[in-house]
Write a protein that holds these residues in place. Structure first.
Motif, PDB file in Angstrom:
ATOM      1  N   UNK A   6      43.657  28.139  46.455  1.00 55.49           N
ATOM      2  CA  UNK A   6      43.192  28.016  45.073  1.00 55.49           C
ATOM      3  C   UNK A   6      44.096  27.047  44.326  1.00 55.49           C
ATOM      4  N   UNK A   7      43.487  26.074  43.678  1.00 55.40           N
ATOM      5  CA  UNK A   7      44.215  25.153  42.804  1.00 55.40           C
ATOM      6  C   UNK A   7      43.893  25.496  41.359  1.00 55.40           C
ATOM      7  N   UNK A   8      44.920  25.674  40.554  1.00 55.12           N
ATOM      8  CA  UNK A   8      44.733  25.985  39.136  1.00 55.12           C
ATOM      9  C   UNK A   8      45.131  24.766  38.321  1.00 55.12           C
ATOM     10  N   UNK A   9      44.151  24.143  37.670  1.00 55.55           N
ATOM     11  CA  UNK A   9      44.395  23.010  36.788  1.00 55.55           C
ATOM     12  C   UNK A   9      44.686  23.553  35.389  1.00 55.55           C
ATOM     13  N   UNK A  10      45.792  23.120  34.820  1.00 54.82           N
ATOM     14  CA  UNK A  10      46.310  23.786  33.632  1.00 54.82           C
ATOM     15  C   UNK A  10      47.236  24.899  34.083  1.00 54.82           C
ATOM     16  N   UNK A  11      47.921  24.655  35.212  1.00 57.37           N
ATOM     17  CA  UNK A  11      48.724  25.689  35.849  1.00 57.37           C
ATOM     18  C   UNK A  11      49.935  26.123  35.061  1.00 57.37           C
ATOM     19  N   UNK A  12      50.303  25.375  34.021  1.00 58.95           N
ATOM     20  CA  UNK A  12      51.387  25.802  33.152  1.00 58.95           C
ATOM     21  C   UNK A  12      50.900  26.574  31.944  1.00 58.95           C
ATOM     22  N   UNK A  13      49.611  26.931  31.932  1.00 62.16           N
ATOM     23  CA  UNK A  13      49.031  27.644  30.797  1.00 62.16           C
ATOM     24  C   UNK A  13      49.505  29.073  30.691  1.00 62.16           C
ATOM     25  N   UNK A  14      49.513  29.586  29.471  1.00 57.03           N
ATOM     26  CA  UNK A  14      50.068  30.907  29.213  1.00 57.03           C
ATOM     27  C   UNK A  14      49.358  32.015  29.974  1.00 57.03           C
ATOM     28  N   UNK A  15      48.055  31.891  30.189  1.00 62.36           N
ATOM     29  CA  UNK A  15      47.301  32.991  30.809  1.00 62.36           C
ATOM     30  C   UNK A  15      47.204  32.909  32.332  1.00 62.36           C
ATOM     31  N   UNK A  16      47.853  31.914  32.927  1.00 59.95           N
ATOM     32  CA  UNK A  16      47.821  31.787  34.393  1.00 59.95           C
ATOM     33  C   UNK A  16      48.329  33.052  35.104  1.00 59.95           C
ATOM     34  N   UNK A  17      49.371  33.745  34.599  1.00 63.50           N
ATOM     35  CA  UNK A  17      49.798  34.973  35.281  1.00 63.50           C
ATOM     36  C   UNK A  17      48.709  36.046  35.363  1.00 63.50           C
ATOM     37  N   UNK A  18      47.745  36.023  34.468  1.00 62.65           N
ATOM     38  CA  UNK A  18      46.627  36.964  34.577  1.00 62.65           C
ATOM     39  C   UNK A  18      45.828  36.679  35.844  1.00 62.65           C
ATOM     40  N   UNK A  19      45.580  35.404  36.103  1.00 67.00           N
ATOM     41  CA  UNK A  19      44.837  35.018  37.311  1.00 67.00           C
ATOM     42  C   UNK A  19      45.647  35.391  38.550  1.00 67.00           C
ATOM     43  N   UNK A  20      46.928  35.060  38.559  1.00 65.40           N
ATOM     44  CA  UNK A  20      47.753  35.358  39.729  1.00 65.40           C
ATOM     45  C   UNK A  20      47.854  36.863  39.954  1.00 65.40           C
ATOM     46  N   UNK A  21      47.928  37.624  38.864  1.00 68.10           N
ATOM     47  CA  UNK A  21      47.976  39.084  38.999  1.00 68.10           C
ATOM     48  C   UNK A  21      46.747  39.626  39.695  1.00 68.10           C
ATOM     49  N   UNK A  22      45.574  39.060  39.389  1.00 61.86           N
ATOM     50  CA  UNK A  22      44.351  39.497  40.060  1.00 61.86           C
ATOM     51  C   UNK A  22      44.385  39.157  41.546  1.00 61.86           C
ATOM     52  N   UNK A  23      45.061  38.063  41.897  1.00 63.97           N
ATOM     53  CA  UNK A  23      45.122  37.627  43.296  1.00 63.97           C
ATOM     54  C   UNK A  23      46.063  38.488  44.142  1.00 63.97           C
ATOM     55  N   UNK A  24      46.848  39.354  43.522  1.00 67.24           N
ATOM     56  CA  UNK A  24      47.782  40.203  44.256  1.00 67.24           C
ATOM     57  C   UNK A  24      47.092  41.408  44.883  1.00 67.24           C
ATOM     58  N   UNK A  25      45.824  41.590  44.586  1.00 67.24           N
ATOM     59  CA  UNK A  25      45.097  42.731  45.140  1.00 67.24           C
ATOM     60  C   UNK A  25      44.755  42.497  46.604  1.00 67.24           C
ATOM     61  N   UNK A  26      44.724  43.563  47.394  1.00 66.88           N
ATOM     62  CA  UNK A  26      44.441  43.405  48.832  1.00 66.88           C
ATOM     63  C   UNK A  26      43.127  42.711  49.127  1.00 66.88           C
ATOM     64  N   UNK A  27      42.129  42.892  48.246  1.00 67.17           N
ATOM     65  CA  UNK A  27      40.807  42.311  48.501  1.00 67.17           C
ATOM     66  C   UNK A  27      40.764  40.799  48.262  1.00 67.17           C
TER      67      UNK A  27
END
Length: 441
Positions: A6-27
Motif C-alpha cells: 500500500x502506498x499512501x500519498x499524503x503520507x505525512x498527513x495527521x490522520x495517516x496513523x488511523x489508516x495504519x492502525x486499521x492495517x494492524x488487524x490480522x485480517x
C-alpha cells in the motif's frame, strides 16, 4: 494470501496513523506501507507515530518513507490518495476569502470547495497519469477532497480502478441503525447522491423499511446527530435523513453568521492544533503516539462545534480507515462486501450521465466496486444534485482549459454563491493568495 503493498500519498498527513492502525488487524492484506509526501519533516513525524503503533504488533506492516513519487508507486497494489495541496494554510485561505464576501467558506462545499478543487485537480491528474504509467494494475482509493470531483478527474486516466471513499454515509447509516435498535451491519441502506450531498432514504431488513418508524419517533430522532442538526420536523418533511453536509445548504445564512462570529475558522483551529502537534512529535523524549492520540481526541470532539451540537463523544470507529480496509480486503480476497462509495454512475442515477461520479451503495469484489442497481434520489434533491454536478463539471473544464472565465462561471453557478460579480471577486482573490491558481488565464 500473498502480502500486498500500500502506498499512501499524503503520507505525512495527521490522520495517516488511523489508516495504519486499521492495517494492524490480522485480517489486513497489507504487509508493507510506503509513505509519500513532499514534506520531509511531516513524513518523519508521522513515521515516528507509526513506529510506535507497530511496537506491540509482531508482523506489523513494514514502513518505508520517500519524497519520490515514482519510487513510492513502484510495485504498489493499492494507492491511498489523501493529499492536501497548499496544506491547511490553503484551507484557511479558502475559508477567509469566502467569508469576506459573506459566503460559505467550507473546504468542500461552496466557494471554498471550488477553490480547493481548482488547485487540487492539476496535481491529482498528474498523480493519476503517473499511477497509470508506473502501477497500472494498482487500485487507487481516493480520499483527497473534494472527493467526488477529484475521483471523477482521476477516473479519466484510471477508469474504474479509482474508487472514492468518504466516512459520512457510513457514519450516518451506523447512527440510524443503532437508533432503530437493529443489529450493526444487519440492514441494507438506501442512499444516493454526490459526495457530501446525499440522503438516506431507506433502512431495509426482513422485507421491511424501518426508516419511517424512526421518522415518526420524535424522541428517538433527537438521539442522533442529524435529528439535532436538522430538526425533527424537517426530517419528517423530507422523508429522509440527509448527510450532515446538507446543513450548509439548508441553513446557509445561519451557518455563515456563525462562522463570521466565531473567533476562528475550522481551518485556523486545525492549523494551530496541528502545528503544535507536529512540533511536539519532533521531541525525541516524548511518546509520539500519546501526543498524537491526545490531539486526535480534541479534533474529533470539536467537529461541527459551530453547528451547536456540543462535543462529540470519542471516535466510535468505523471511519474512513475502516472503509479503506474493507475495500482493500474485498478486492484482495475476492470476498464481496457492501459499501457506500464514490464511483462512476453507469446508469445508477437516471438524472446523471454514466461517467458522473456518484455516491451510492456498491458491491465490491475482486473486480472492483459495482453500483447496486435501484438507487434513487429523493424528489426534493434532484435539482440540487444536477446543479452541483454541473458546477463540478465546470470546475473540471476550467482546470482542463486553464480558463479563469470558466472558473468564474463554475463559482457563479454554485447555489451558495449564485452571483457573477461575487464569483469574479472570489476567483481574483483566490488567485492573489494561492500561487497554485496562477495557471488560470
Amino acid at each position: 494470501m500473498p502480502g500486498r503493498r500500500l502506498t499512501i500519498l499524503g503520507g505525512g498527513g495527521f490522520r495517516v496513523p488511523l489508516v495504519y492502525g486499521a492495517l494492524l488487524r490480522p485480517a489486513s492484506p497489507i504487509t508493507s506501507v510506503v509513505l509519500h509526501d513532499v514534506d520531509r519533516g511531516r513524513l518523519a513525524a508521522i513515521g515516528r507515530v507509526l513506529a510506535a503503533q507497530a511496537r506491540t504488533f509482531p508482523g506489523a506492516p513494514q514502513i518505508e518513507v520517500t519524497t519520490d513519487l515514482t519510487e513510492a508507486l513502484t510495485g504498489a497494489d493499492f494507492v491511498f490518495s489523501a493529499i492536501r495541496v497548499h496544506g491547511l494554510a490553503g484551507r484557511v485561505i479558502d475559508e477567509r476569502v469566502a467569508l469576506a464576501e459573506g459566503v460559505l467558506g467550507q473546504e468542500t462545499v461552496g466557494a471554498g470547495g471550488i477553490a480547493y478543487g481548482l488547485r487540487t485537480l492539476p496535481v491529482a491528474e498528474a498523480i493519476a497519469r503517473r499511477i497509470a504509467l508506473v502501477a497500472p494494475d494498482a487500485w487507487t482509493i481516493n480520499f483527497t477532497n473534494p472527493a467526488g470531483l477529484v475521483t471523477e478527474a482521476m477516473a479519466a486516466h484510471l477508469g474504474d480502478r479509482v474508487i472514492g471513499i468518504c466516512d459520512s454515509p457510513a457514519g450516518l447509516g451506523r447512527r440510524v441503525v443503532r437508533a432503530l435498535g437493529l443489529p450493526p451491519g444487519s440492514a441494507r441502506l438506501s442512499y444516493a447522491g454526490l459526495n457530501h450531498l446525499g440522503w438516506l432514504t431507506g433502512v431495509h431488513l426482513d422485507g421491511k423499511d424501518w426508516l419511517p418508524r424512526l421518522l415518526a419517533d420524535d424522541e428517538t430522532l433527537q438521539t442522533i446527530e442529524e435529528g439535532r442538526l436538522f430538526g425533527v420536523a424537517r426530517l419528517r418533511e423530507l422523508g429522509a435523513v440527509p448527510n450532515e453536509y446538507l446543513h450548509y445548504y439548508y441553513d446557509n445564512q445561519e451557518v455563515v453568521r456563525a462562522a463570521l462570529s466565531a473567533p476562528e475558522t475550522r481551518g485556523e483551529f486545525l492549523l494551530r492544533q496541528q502545528t503544535e502537534c507536529y512540533a511536539g512529535l519532533s521531541d525525541e523524549a516524548a511518546d509520539p503516539l500519546v501526543r498524537w492520540r491526545a490531539t486526535l481526541r480534541q479534533r474529533d470532539a470539536t467537529y461541527l462545534a459551530q453547528e451547536g451540537l456540543g462535543e462529540r463523544p470519542e471516535a466510535e470507529g468505523g471511519g474512513y480507515e475502516e472503509i479503506a480496509l474493507a475495500l482493500m480486503l474485498a478486492i484482495a480476497t475476492e470476498t464481496p462486501a457492501d459499501l457506500i462509495l464514490n464511483v462512476r454512475n453507469r446508469g445508477t442515477l437516471t438524472t446523471l450521465d454514466d461517467d458522473a461520479v456518484v455516491e451510492v451503495p456498491c458491491r465490491v469484489d475482486g473486480s472492483g466496486a459495482h453500483p447496486v442497481p435501484g438507487a434513487s434520489l429523493p424528489g426534493h434533491g434532484v435539482e440540487l444534485v444536477r446543479r452541483i454536478k454541473a458546477t463540478e463539471r465546470a470546475v473540471l473544464t476550467a482546470a482542463a482549459e486553464r480558463s479563469r472565465a470558466v472558473a468564474v462561471r463554475a463559482m457563479a453557478h454554485h447555489p451558495l454563491v449564485d452571483s457573477v460579480p461575487v464569483a469574479r471577486r472570489l476567483i481574483a482573490q483566490y488567485q492573489r493568495q494561492l500561487p497554485e491558481l496562477a495557471y488560470l488565464r
